[in-house]
Design a protein around this motif. Structure first.
Motif, PDB file in Angstrom:
ATOM      1  N   GLU A 168      30.953  52.632  49.208  1.00 40.15           N
ATOM      2  CA  GLU A 168      31.012  51.178  49.293  1.00 40.15           C
ATOM      3  C   GLU A 168      30.658  50.725  47.927  1.00 40.15           C
ATOM      4  OE1 GLU A 168      28.289  50.030  52.254  1.00 40.15           O
ATOM      5  OE2 GLU A 168      29.104  51.415  53.647  1.00 40.15           O
ATOM      6  N   VAL A 169      31.532  49.420  47.501  1.00 41.82           N
ATOM      7  CA  VAL A 169      31.295  49.117  46.164  1.00 41.82           C
ATOM      8  C   VAL A 169      31.082  47.605  46.171  1.00 41.82           C
ATOM      9  CG1 VAL A 169      32.461  48.849  43.900  1.00 41.82           C
ATOM     10  CG2 VAL A 169      32.806  50.908  45.382  1.00 41.82           C
ATOM     11  N   LYS A 170      30.074  47.144  45.297  1.00 42.62           N
ATOM     12  CA  LYS A 170      29.991  45.792  44.921  1.00 42.62           C
ATOM     13  C   LYS A 170      30.912  45.177  44.024  1.00 42.62           C
ATOM     14  CE  LYS A 170      26.344  42.168  44.066  1.00 42.62           C
ATOM     15  NZ  LYS A 170      25.089  41.910  43.675  1.00 42.62           N
ATOM     16  N   VAL A 171      31.727  44.143  44.301  1.00 40.36           N
ATOM     17  CA  VAL A 171      32.594  43.788  43.160  1.00 40.36           C
ATOM     18  C   VAL A 171      31.810  42.907  41.893  1.00 40.36           C
ATOM     19  CG1 VAL A 171      34.466  41.887  42.689  1.00 40.36           C
ATOM     20  CG2 VAL A 171      34.499  43.467  44.727  1.00 40.36           C
ATOM     21  N   ASP A 172      32.149  43.283  40.795  1.00 40.54           N
ATOM     22  CA  ASP A 172      31.601  42.747  39.579  1.00 40.54           C
ATOM     23  C   ASP A 172      32.852  42.203  38.598  1.00 40.54           C
ATOM     24  OD1 ASP A 172      32.820  45.070  38.138  1.00 40.54           O
ATOM     25  OD2 ASP A 172      30.786  45.736  37.613  1.00 40.54           O
ATOM     26  N   CYS A 173      33.956  42.245  38.954  1.00 40.32           N
ATOM     27  CA  CYS A 173      35.153  41.745  38.161  1.00 40.32           C
ATOM     28  C   CYS A 173      36.691  41.742  38.895  1.00 40.32           C
ATOM     29  CB  CYS A 173      35.457  42.429  36.902  1.00 40.32           C
ATOM     30  SG  CYS A 173      36.462  41.717  35.721  1.00 40.32           S
ATOM     31  N   LEU A 174      37.243  40.733  38.990  1.00 41.00           N
ATOM     32  CA  LEU A 174      38.678  40.636  39.439  1.00 41.00           C
ATOM     33  C   LEU A 174      39.747  39.864  38.909  1.00 41.00           C
ATOM     34  CD1 LEU A 174      40.435  41.067  41.947  1.00 41.00           C
ATOM     35  CD2 LEU A 174      39.464  38.758  42.808  1.00 41.00           C
ATOM     36  N   ALA A 207      46.567  43.257  41.189  1.00 39.65           N
ATOM     37  CA  ALA A 207      45.146  42.695  41.068  1.00 39.65           C
ATOM     38  C   ALA A 207      44.470  44.142  40.377  1.00 39.65           C
ATOM     39  CB  ALA A 207      44.432  42.473  42.301  1.00 39.65           C
ATOM     40  N   VAL A 208      43.297  43.748  39.947  1.00 40.55           N
ATOM     41  CA  VAL A 208      42.673  44.715  39.156  1.00 40.55           C
ATOM     42  C   VAL A 208      41.349  44.418  39.551  1.00 40.55           C
ATOM     43  CG1 VAL A 208      41.411  46.137  37.101  1.00 40.55           C
ATOM     44  CG2 VAL A 208      44.132  45.555  37.205  1.00 40.55           C
ATOM     45  N   THR A 266      43.308  49.268  41.007  1.00 41.77           N
ATOM     46  CA  THR A 266      44.596  48.445  40.956  1.00 41.77           C
ATOM     47  C   THR A 266      45.488  48.380  42.209  1.00 41.77           C
ATOM     48  OG1 THR A 266      44.681  49.123  38.462  1.00 41.77           O
ATOM     49  CG2 THR A 266      46.532  47.891  39.444  1.00 41.77           C
ATOM     50  N   VAL A 267      45.981  47.213  42.487  1.00 39.71           N
ATOM     51  CA  VAL A 267      46.488  47.019  43.745  1.00 39.71           C
ATOM     52  C   VAL A 267      47.946  46.308  43.389  1.00 39.71           C
ATOM     53  CG1 VAL A 267      47.025  45.869  46.006  1.00 39.71           C
ATOM     54  CG2 VAL A 267      44.851  47.280  45.284  1.00 39.71           C
TER      55      VAL A 267
END
Length: 188
Positions: free
Chosen positions: A99-105, A112-113, A134-135
């Motif tokens: 599980e990851v907490k987002v820090d940049c989008l 998307a990265v 990356t999606v």
């Protein structure tokens, strides 16, 4: 008067009557108090959402899920993105999840990265590591890449900067891709 002129005049009269009637009805109606929640919502600056499994001929069960957002008021700073993403990789009952907490989008068009720091994982050494994904949102043929593509494991990635990942080289398994990318439109 010619027939065509009579129809135009009659049509105009009907429109004027209908407009006056609706204006009278609207002014007779009790006024509703508007609140901030009634105001139109501003489009978020960027987003990446959805879940998909990757295609692997060996039968690996690899899943990625995203819920990452950049608010409109934070449009100038992709590092203010919020949300989470998860990934897992299992084969023959063995593997790991994180599980990851987002820090940049960052998004551009349908790409998307997203990056973040692992907050929970059963992969030894992964907690506290930054990872990036990356999606490429191609409808039913989405693609995906990840920062540990060249190292083999998120644990082996050293000090990854925010919003860094690999090209989206992996294919999503047929029938599972539902990623949605909201393109970022910074003021340049």
């Amino acid at each position: 008067m010619k027939r065509r002129t009579k129809i135009v005049v009659l049509g105009s009269a009907l429109l004027l009557t209908a407009g006056a009637a609706s204006a009278a009805t609207a002014s007779d109606a009790p006024r509703e108090r508007t609140t901030a929640s009634d105001a139109p919502r501003q489009r978020e600056a960027a987003a990446l959402t959805g879940t998909a499994r990757l295609y692997r001929s060996a039968g690996d069960d690899i899943t990625f899920s995203f819920d990452a957002h950049l608010a409109a008021e934070d449009k100038a700073d992709p590092s203010k993105a919020v949300g989470t993403f998860e990934f897992s990789h299992y084969l023959n009952g063995e593997g790991a999840r994180a599980e990851v907490k987002v820090d940049c989008l960052l998004t551009g068009g349908k790409v998307a990265v997203v990056s973040g720091v692992v907050t929970d994982s059963d992969l030894p050494g992964a907690k506290g590591k930054r990872v990036g994904v990356t999606v490429h949102d191609l409808g039913r043929h989405d693609r995906l890449g990840y920062s540990w593509a060249s190292t083999g494991s998120p644990v082996d990635t050293k000090e990854l900067p925010k919003c860094v990942s690999s090209a989206p080289f992996e294919k999503v398994a047929k029938g599972t891709g539902d990623f949605t990318v909201v393109p970022w439109q910074p003021e340049l």
